[in-house]
Enzyme design. Structure first.
Site, PDB file in Angstrom:
ATOM      1  CG  HIS A  95      -2.092  -0.887   1.105  1.00  0.00           C
ATOM      2  ND1 HIS A  95      -3.242  -0.717   1.843  1.00  0.00           N
ATOM      3  CD2 HIS A  95      -2.325  -1.952   0.306  1.00  0.00           C
ATOM      4  CE1 HIS A  95      -4.124  -1.650   1.510  1.00  0.00           C
ATOM      5  NE2 HIS A  95      -3.586  -2.415   0.595  1.00  0.00           N
ATOM      6  N   PRO A 148      -4.839   0.281  18.333  1.00  0.00           N
ATOM      7  CG  PRO A 148      -6.680  -0.989  17.656  1.00  0.00           C
ATOM      8  CD  PRO A 148      -6.079  -0.327  18.859  1.00  0.00           C
ATOM      9  CE  LYS A 198       3.551   3.746  13.639  1.00  0.00           C
ATOM     10  NZ  LYS A 198       3.930   3.345  12.284  1.00  0.00           N
TER      11      LYS A 198
END
Length: 390
Positions: free
Chosen positions: A72, A292, A296
């Site tokens: 991505h 979340p 990380k």
């Protein structure tokens, strides 16, 4: 049983550490309380930073990731029916992220460990860590109905937030920093192609929503819900309807499909200082938890074990404990930056239950700043694609 490094926990932190040590010629034993099937199927993180991708390739665990993972080059921020794309390579000098589930990372590392590495014992319940402040820590454990002891030069707790390793730190040494959030994530897996080719972070008055994916045919989506929500309280139709409301945009449609899994993830921030006591080291969730939102958690664990492996190799090759002595401080610099980023993303995108109109305007102003300022956008892109390892 005797080894150089005793590793508690076969999550991504413990498995990657074992792999790094094996390639460096340092012996290790991994003890995991769960069975292999559980480790390979527990749903966790799915976004890998550029540095994590590079490390997995370096240790020989990148072949399937590169074949099946989804690179991505950005994310989309959505608010007030607007869509703003953050271009990672253009803002960071070429960095990107990879969508590849933690379950798949663990499968790859387990296969390598069993084929080439040291002992990996599943269903090995660690009972305690003893003698961490001496020259030879001891790890009593129970495996196949009998008790044994793993003696090692160094012990590493990669056993998660609820593991035993952190409890071996003296109370007078430990400091815990924590924040709990009044909301959680209701997450689903659905057998439907993702409705967008990149992650979508949506801030809506009704609550936050995230569009993610596990593969070109499996979607992973999340809804902000009150803390303590039971996933069974939500019907499939109610979930899809709420997702449609929160992702609303004039030129976009959310595709529905069969929901195969539902779960609720609590939101909290946690840091334990220090991350070392004598010859006992903490890594990953045993030392820190992040909400979340910033993706990380797994990546911080990778940073920890890369730093520790480097320090152990340095000590072996030079006789100097300097890098081991600085392990905690080195890791915590990265940890606190990730905590800060995760907190910023979380509070920018999640309306608080007791939030005021002033709070809502501030959230929108922060999003407007990112959408209109290259400097602010670059800060987000640099943090999202990863802080330097070590």
């Amino acid at each position: 049983m005797r080894t150089t490094v005793g590793i508690i926990g076969a999550g991504p932190a413990g498995l990657l550490l074992a792999r790094l040590l094996h390639r460096a010629g340092i012996a290790s034993v991994v003890l995991e309380s769960r069975d292999r099937a559980y480790v390979e199927h527990r749903q966790r993180a799915g976004v890998l930073e550029q540095g994590t991708v590079d490390v997995l390739r370096e240790v020989g665990a990148g072949e399937r990731m590169d074949r099946e993972g989804l690179r991505h080059d950005g994310i989309e921020l959505r608010f007030d029916r607007r869509r703003h794309r953050v271009d990672f390579p253009g803002l960071t000098g070429g960095r990107s992220v990879m969508v590849y589930a933690q379950t798949e990372v663990c499968k790859d590392l387990i296969a390598l460990q069993l084929k080439e590495g040291g002992p990996l014992l599943f269903e090995a319940e660690v009972l305690s860590v003893e003698g961490a402040d001496g020259d030879r820590p001891r790890i009593p454990f129970r495996h196949q109905g009998r008790e044994d002891v793993l003696e090692c030069d160094y012990a590493v707790g990669c056993d998660g937030f609820w593991g035993v390793a952190r409890g071996a730190f003296p109370a007078g040494l430990s400091r815990a920093f924590e924040r709990t959030y009044p909301y959680a994530w209701l997450g689903i897996l659905a057998d439907v192609a993702p409705s967008h080719d990149e992650l979508v972070y949506a801030r809506h008055e009704r609550g936050f929503a995230l569009l993610s994916m596990r593969s070109p045919s499996v979607s992973r989506l999340y809804l902000q819900v009150p803390a303590g929500t039971d996933a069974d309280e939500w019907t499939d139709d109610a979930i899809w309807s709420e997702l449609e409301r929160r992702f609303e945009a004039d030129d976009w449609r959310l595709e529905r499909g069969p929901i195969t899994h539902k779960s609720v993830t609590p939101m909290r921030s946690f840091v334990h200082e220090p991350m070392r006591h004598g010859r006992l080291f903490l890594a990953g969730d045993a030392a820190h938890i992040v909400p979340p939102t910033g993706a990380k958690g797994l990546n911080l664990a990778v940073g920890d074990v890369v730093t520790l492996a480097r320090a152990l190799v340095h000590e072996r090759d030079t006789g100097s404990p300097a890098l081991l002595d600085s392990y905690s401080a080195t890791c915590l610099r990265r940890v606190w930056q990730a905590e800060r980023f995760s907190y910023d993303m979380t509070t920018m995108l999640h309306p608080a239950p007791d939030g005021t109109p002033f709070d809502a305007r501030l959230q929108r102003a922060r999003l407007e700043r990112i959408a209109s300022s290259r400097a602010a956008e670059t800060e987000l892109a640099e943090a999202y694609t990863g802080f330097p390892l070590g």
